[in-house]
Structures are given as C-alpha cells and as structure tokens.
Design a protein around this motif. Structure first.
Motif, PDB file in Angstrom:
ATOM      1  N   ARG A 153       2.595   6.679  -6.926  1.00  0.00           N
ATOM      2  CA  ARG A 153       1.573   7.328  -7.760  1.00  0.00           C
ATOM      3  C   ARG A 153       1.602   8.842  -7.532  1.00  0.00           C
ATOM      4  O   ARG A 153       1.486   9.624  -8.478  1.00  0.00           O
ATOM      5  CB  ARG A 153       0.185   6.765  -7.465  1.00  0.00           C
ATOM      6  N   TYR A 154       1.766   9.251  -6.296  1.00  0.00           N
ATOM      7  CA  TYR A 154       1.848  10.689  -6.012  1.00  0.00           C
ATOM      8  C   TYR A 154       3.065  11.298  -6.706  1.00  0.00           C
ATOM      9  O   TYR A 154       2.959  12.354  -7.356  1.00  0.00           O
ATOM     10  CB  TYR A 154       1.918  10.938  -4.506  1.00  0.00           C
ATOM     11  N   LEU A 155       4.217  10.652  -6.588  1.00  0.00           N
ATOM     12  CA  LEU A 155       5.450  11.176  -7.188  1.00  0.00           C
ATOM     13  C   LEU A 155       5.374  11.226  -8.709  1.00  0.00           C
ATOM     14  O   LEU A 155       6.042  12.052  -9.348  1.00  0.00           O
ATOM     15  CB  LEU A 155       6.650  10.332  -6.748  1.00  0.00           C
ATOM     16  N   ASN A 156       4.555  10.362  -9.287  1.00  0.00           N
ATOM     17  CA  ASN A 156       4.387  10.343 -10.744  1.00  0.00           C
ATOM     18  C   ASN A 156       3.197  11.188 -11.208  1.00  0.00           C
ATOM     19  O   ASN A 156       2.783  11.094 -12.364  1.00  0.00           O
ATOM     20  CB  ASN A 156       4.215   8.899 -11.227  1.00  0.00           C
ATOM     21  N   ASN A 157       2.659  12.000 -10.273  1.00  0.00           N
ATOM     22  CA  ASN A 157       1.521  12.879 -10.583  1.00  0.00           C
ATOM     23  C   ASN A 157       0.308  12.108 -11.093  1.00  0.00           C
ATOM     24  O   ASN A 157      -0.416  12.559 -11.989  1.00  0.00           O
ATOM     25  CB  ASN A 157       1.935  13.941 -11.609  1.00  0.00           C
ATOM     26  N   LEU A 195       0.793  -1.230   0.000  1.00  0.00           N
ATOM     27  CA  LEU A 195       0.000   0.000   0.000  1.00  0.00           C
ATOM     28  C   LEU A 195       0.825   1.278   0.000  1.00  0.00           C
ATOM     29  O   LEU A 195       0.675   2.126  -0.885  1.00  0.00           O
ATOM     30  CB  LEU A 195      -0.950   0.004   1.213  1.00  0.00           C
ATOM     31  N   ILE A 196       1.696   1.441   0.984  1.00  0.00           N
ATOM     32  CA  ILE A 196       2.396   2.719   1.142  1.00  0.00           C
ATOM     33  C   ILE A 196       3.298   3.046  -0.049  1.00  0.00           C
ATOM     34  O   ILE A 196       3.197   4.141  -0.621  1.00  0.00           O
ATOM     35  CB  ILE A 196       3.177   2.758   2.473  1.00  0.00           C
ATOM     36  N   PRO A 197       4.185   2.143  -0.486  1.00  0.00           N
ATOM     37  CA  PRO A 197       4.999   2.496  -1.650  1.00  0.00           C
ATOM     38  C   PRO A 197       4.164   2.722  -2.916  1.00  0.00           C
ATOM     39  O   PRO A 197       4.513   3.546  -3.757  1.00  0.00           O
ATOM     40  CB  PRO A 197       5.947   1.307  -1.818  1.00  0.00           C
ATOM     41  N   THR A 238       9.460   8.215   4.742  1.00  0.00           N
ATOM     42  CA  THR A 238       9.371   7.231   3.663  1.00  0.00           C
ATOM     43  C   THR A 238       9.276   7.917   2.308  1.00  0.00           C
ATOM     44  O   THR A 238       9.914   7.508   1.331  1.00  0.00           O
ATOM     45  CB  THR A 238       8.161   6.300   3.867  1.00  0.00           C
ATOM     46  N   LEU A 239       8.496   8.991   2.244  1.00  0.00           N
ATOM     47  CA  LEU A 239       8.366   9.762   1.008  1.00  0.00           C
ATOM     48  C   LEU A 239       9.706  10.387   0.623  1.00  0.00           C
ATOM     49  O   LEU A 239      10.099  10.356  -0.544  1.00  0.00           O
ATOM     50  CB  LEU A 239       7.306  10.852   1.167  1.00  0.00           C
ATOM     51  N   SER A 240      10.420  10.924   1.596  1.00  0.00           N
ATOM     52  CA  SER A 240      11.735  11.519   1.325  1.00  0.00           C
ATOM     53  C   SER A 240      12.686  10.477   0.766  1.00  0.00           C
ATOM     54  O   SER A 240      13.453  10.749  -0.169  1.00  0.00           O
ATOM     55  CB  SER A 240      12.314  12.124   2.604  1.00  0.00           C
ATOM     56  N   TRP A 241      12.652   9.280   1.335  1.00  0.00           N
ATOM     57  CA  TRP A 241      13.509   8.196   0.856  1.00  0.00           C
ATOM     58  C   TRP A 241      13.117   7.781  -0.558  1.00  0.00           C
ATOM     59  O   TRP A 241      13.974   7.557  -1.422  1.00  0.00           O
ATOM     60  CB  TRP A 241      13.411   7.007   1.808  1.00  0.00           C
ATOM     61  N   MET A 242      11.813   7.707  -0.825  1.00  0.00           N
ATOM     62  CA  MET A 242      11.352   7.263  -2.143  1.00  0.00           C
ATOM     63  C   MET A 242      11.690   8.259  -3.240  1.00  0.00           C
ATOM     64  O   MET A 242      11.918   7.879  -4.390  1.00  0.00           O
ATOM     65  CB  MET A 242       9.846   6.989  -2.122  1.00  0.00           C
TER      66      MET A 242
END
Length: 295
Positions: free
Chosen positions: A173-177, A166-168, A282-286
């Motif tokens: 999807r957010y990072l890819n707009n 779920l989280i990744p 986690t978002l910063s790492w991704m």
C-alpha cells in the motif's frame, strides 16, 4: 530455508502437492529434488522416504493460518494427520532430526511473555490443530526417544512472505501511494525475521533438543502503532495510516511476545535482526519484486 540449505551444500528434497504454487521457489527449482504427492498417502510417503533416506526432515506444511482458509476438516488433515503419517514413515526409514514448525497461536491469550511451560489455550481450529501436532511430536520424541523437535514460530516476516499478511500488505500500500489501513494501534505481535528463523531451523538440526518444544521469536513485542512509526522512520517521512479500518483476528491481543530463554539455552540462538532493519530490507526487496504481490 531451502535456499539457505542449498547455499551450505546440502541436497534438498521437497514434497509438493500436485498443484502447488511455486512462486517462492521458481528460481531454485532446478536445484531441488522435487517429489509430488500427498502427505496423507501413507504408502506413497513411505516409498518416497525410503528412496530419499533423508537425514533431516523439516515439516512446514500447514493450512488454516489465513481467514479465508476455513475448511475445518482440511485444517486438521493438513496440520495434524499429515504430522502423524510423516513422522510414522520417518520412524520406519530412520532420520537424524525431525523438526516440526509449530505456531505461537497454540498459546492463546497470555498476559506475560509466552513460555514453553505455559498451558496451551488455542482459540481457533488452526491453533488447536497446531497445538495437537506439537504435543504429538513432543510425545513421540520423548516416549520413543526419537530426535524430534518443535519450533514454535511467532510472527515471521521478510522477503517472499505470503500476500495478504500484515507486512507485505502495508508495504505494498505504501509503494502504491495508498493509505495504510490497520486495526487497533494497541494490537501487539512478536515479529521475527525469516533469516533468523532459518538459522534457528539449521541450528536445531544439530542441537540436542530431542522431544523439546522451543519458541522462535524475537523476544520483543511490537504494537501496530510501532509498526506504523517504524515504517515512517524507514522511509523518512510520515506514512498516512487509517486506524480501526481493518478487522483484527478474533484472538488479537495487546500482549504477544515470546519468552526466548529456552532457545538461547538449547540452540545457542537468538534473533539478531531488529524490526527496523528487517522492515527496511523487506521494503527494499519488495520494491524490486512488487510483481509477486500484484498478480
């Protein structure tokens, strides 16, 4: 866990399948002592443990936790039979602590915080096999007076989490707009950050927990609606979400949270990373490591 142990000066041995994907540990492989083989091979397993003479054994092997892992025989071999064989070999060699990674899915549906004293009502082959292995470890630890402990993990998340979880998935999807697609906003989970989980494993190694099963969760329930809201708060803008677009697992429920009193009492442990902080790091790492999830 391997990184955490290495950072504290331990010699870390790891058993890997011949064709294991090493993407998680590629950067620390030179620091690990790797043994390639099959946990189902009793003879090889005993020889390996005799050569290593491990003090602490962390049994993390599993199969069947994802919808695409449907081979029933492989589920039971990997989750249950390997546990019997690894523990049998360990008993012959001797060890200070054997720690098995169980799963909150062993409980099945409950309408209150899940306690180690609750009846197990698993609703899948995966959950049934994990429950069987956990009960076997509890039995061996209690009846043979061996230092065996089960940590029943809830929804572990954080850097290096498996693609497709779920989280990744929502962060990618957010990072890819792209729009974030989720199942029902009412579905609940108990998210616990990987750093907290690693600390629980390490504390268990030196704690008096022989023959015990212990929940490892945050003790806080988070719905998928709250996950989406937290992501929006972390990035400072509203993240578009499409609800009921993905199919939830058959056992998804609106109540899923750990009773953590046992962990606090026996391990002197509790989750200290709240979900918002954990999601942010986690978002910063991704952002830096997106390549892992796009290949």
């Amino acid at each position: 866990l391997a990184r955490r142990l290495l950072s504290r000066g331990y010699a870390v041995h790891t058993i890997l399948r011949e064709k294991s994907n090493l993407w998680r540990i590629a950067d620390i492989v030179p620091k690990l002592k790797i043994h390639r083989g099959d946990l189902l091979d009793s003879s090889w397993l005993l020889k390996t443990l005799q050569a290593v003479k491990p003090h602490y054994i962390f049994h993390l092997a599993q199969y069947g936790g994802y919808p695409f892992q449907k081979d029933t025989e492989k589920i039971w071999q990997t989750n249950f039979l390997t546990t019997i064989r690894l523990l049998s070999a360990a008993e012959k060699v001797g060890f200070k602590k054997f720690i098995y990674a169980g799963s909150s899915s062993e409980y099945g549906r409950k309408n209150k915080p899940m306690s180690e004293k609750d009846m197990l009502e698993p609703e899948s082959d995966y959950a049934s096999s994990k429950a069987s292995a956990s009960l076997y470890c509890e039995h061996v630890g209690r009846d043979k007076k061996l230092p065996v402990t089960v940590l029943r993990l809830f929804s572990v998340y954080g850097p290096l989490e498996e693609p497709g979880r779920l989280i990744p998935t929502i962060l990618l999807r957010y990072l890819n707009n792209e729009k974030v697609e989720l199942a029902s906003p009412k579905i609940a989970r108990d998210f616990v950050h990987i750093d907290d989980v690693c600390e629980a494993f390490i504390k268990t190694a030196s704690a008096k927990t022989d023959g015990k099963i212990i929940n490892v969760g945050s003790g806080t329930q988070t719905t998928l609606k709250e996950v989406a809201d937290t992501l929006s708060a972390v990035v400072g803008k509203n993240v578009p979400v499409v609800w009921d677009k993905t199919k939830g697992r058959s056992f998804e429920t609106t109540k899923w949270v750990a009773d953590t009193k046992y962990a606090k009492k026996l391990l002197k442990w509790k989750s200290i990373i709240d979900f918002k902080t954990g999601l942010r790091n986690t978002l910063s790492w991704m952002k830096i490591n997106k390549k892992f999830y796009e290949n």
